[in-house]
Design an enzyme around this catalytic site. Structure first.
Site, short mmCIF file in Angstrom:
data_model
loop_
_atom_site.label_atom_id
_atom_site.label_comp_id
_atom_site.label_asym_id
_atom_site.label_seq_id
_atom_site.Cartn_x
_atom_site.Cartn_y
_atom_site.Cartn_z
N PRO A 1 0.83 -1.20 0.00
CG PRO A 1 -0.86 -1.58 1.55
CD PRO A 1 0.43 -2.15 1.05
CB CYS A 2 1.56 3.51 -2.54
SG CYS A 2 0.03 3.54 -3.49
CD GLN A 3 -3.38 3.52 0.64
OE1 GLN A 3 -2.32 2.92 0.84
NE2 GLN A 3 -4.50 2.89 0.37
#
Length: 355
Positions: free
Chosen positions: A77-79
């Site tokens: 996940p890159c948030q």
């Protein structure tokens, strides 16, 4: 004859990256995903039973049983790093790029591929994180280089830029970076325009293309204008119009409601000579139109699930599980299959030539 390569897939999602790696001849022996619906989607399309629907932290002890797999790949996940997000390095999700390396340490693959947002590969703000990542990889015995790629150059009709951290065991090849860059260059293939890509699906509401997003398209009372009709914000919500003669912007994981991009259906299917959005934009610019309409004309409509999946280059027969909202999220979160395939083919070629 080169032997079949095996891989461990992490942060698998609906399996977009896996589709690409499998097309490159790689067999996935273990896949892991936390989101229940995405894991169900993966199982519906990969009935081999390799998917473990669980938190990766719970799998760290046992994952060593896959030691000797040729590759570890995935897109944590890159948030935490995303320009669209809060860009918070303390976001729990930001730590998952290092969890990825924990798995690399246990599996000891010949190579690894970690996908993430372009910002992690480029922004000065993330230089310390990049350095820490490469330093850990080096300590584990991997030479690692980030490559920023644009999906449109790899047969994906979407302006989606992503970084791929490619690591190779041992670093006795001084030409690794150049060689991989050349192999990626070989994989380049221009993408079709959105019109060319979606034309054969059939109109929204037809059997092959059910209408799956009913979020109304309304006008912004105070439009923010840009030179391009496709760049301003003159509709409510974050879903922007798509120029069907070019490529879509990055499809977000937040699709499903008014953040879903939209098209002019009549223009898409050649029934109108001009995109309605272009004329409206021109009218706003020259003052001949004032933004007082309530709702946009019905020829403007949101992307369907089937269209979004095709833009992300999923196979047309790919089965998605969960609510419409969950499905849009799975599609938006995915690594485009064609892009993943290009990266995988470059890695496979490198491993076969430098075994």
């Amino acid at each position: 004859m080169n032997k079949e390569l095996t891989a461990v897939s992490l942060f698998t999602g609906a399996g977009g990256m896996d589709v690409g790696f499998e097309r490159a001849g790689i067999k996935v022996v273990f896949a892991n995903e936390l989101m229940k619906e995405a894991a169900q989607t993966y199982n519906a399309n990969h009935p081999t039973g390799v998917m473990v629907n669980d938190d990766i932290y719970n799998q760290l002890e046992s994952i060593g049983q896959y030691a000797g797999a040729d590759l570890v790949f995935g897109g944590p996940p890159c948030q935490g790093f995303s320009v669209a997000g809060k860009m918070n390095p303390d976001d729990e999700r930001s730590k998952l790029i290092f969890t990825f390396l924990d798995v690399v340490e246990k599996v000891k693959p010949r190579a690894f591929v970690m996908e993430n947002v372009k910002a992690l590969g480029k922004l000065e703000k993330w230089e310390p994180v990049r350095k820490k990542y490469m330093d850990i990889a080096a300590k584990l015995g991997y030479f690692c280089v980030p490559f920023v790629l644009n999906a449109t150059e790899y047969n994906v009709s979407q302006k989606r830029e992503r970084v791929f951290f490619i690591g190779i065991k041992g670093n006795d090849d001084p030409f690794f970076e150049t060689t991989i860059a050349n192999l990626l260059e070989e994989q380049k293939h221009n993408a079709p325009t959105i019109r060319e890509l979606l034309g054969s699906l059939g109109k929204a509401g037809s059997e092959s293309n059910p209408n799956t997003c009913t979020a109304k398209i309304t006008f912004a009372t105070h439009p923010i204008m840009r030179k391009s009709p496709y760049a301003g914000m003159y509709f409510n919500g974050q879903g922007r119009p798509i120029n069907v003669d070019e490529y879509a912007n990055t499809l977000p994981a937040s699709m499903g409601g008014n953040k879903t991009p939209f098209v002019d259906e009549e223009y898409l299917y050649g029934e109108a000579g001009e995109d309605w959005v272009v004329a409206y934009h021109q009218g706003l610019m020259d003052g001949s139109i004032t933004p007082e309409f309530e709702e946009a004309p019905s020829r403007l409509r949101r992307l369907t699930i089937n269209e979004a999946a095709r833009i992300q280059t999923f196979p047309d027969d790919y089965v998605f599980c969960g609510t419409k909202g969950h499905i849009y999220t799975q599609i938006g979160n995915a690594v485009p299959c064609n892009m993943a395939e290009a990266v995988a083919k470059a890695i496979v070629k490198y491993l076969n030539e430098h075994s």
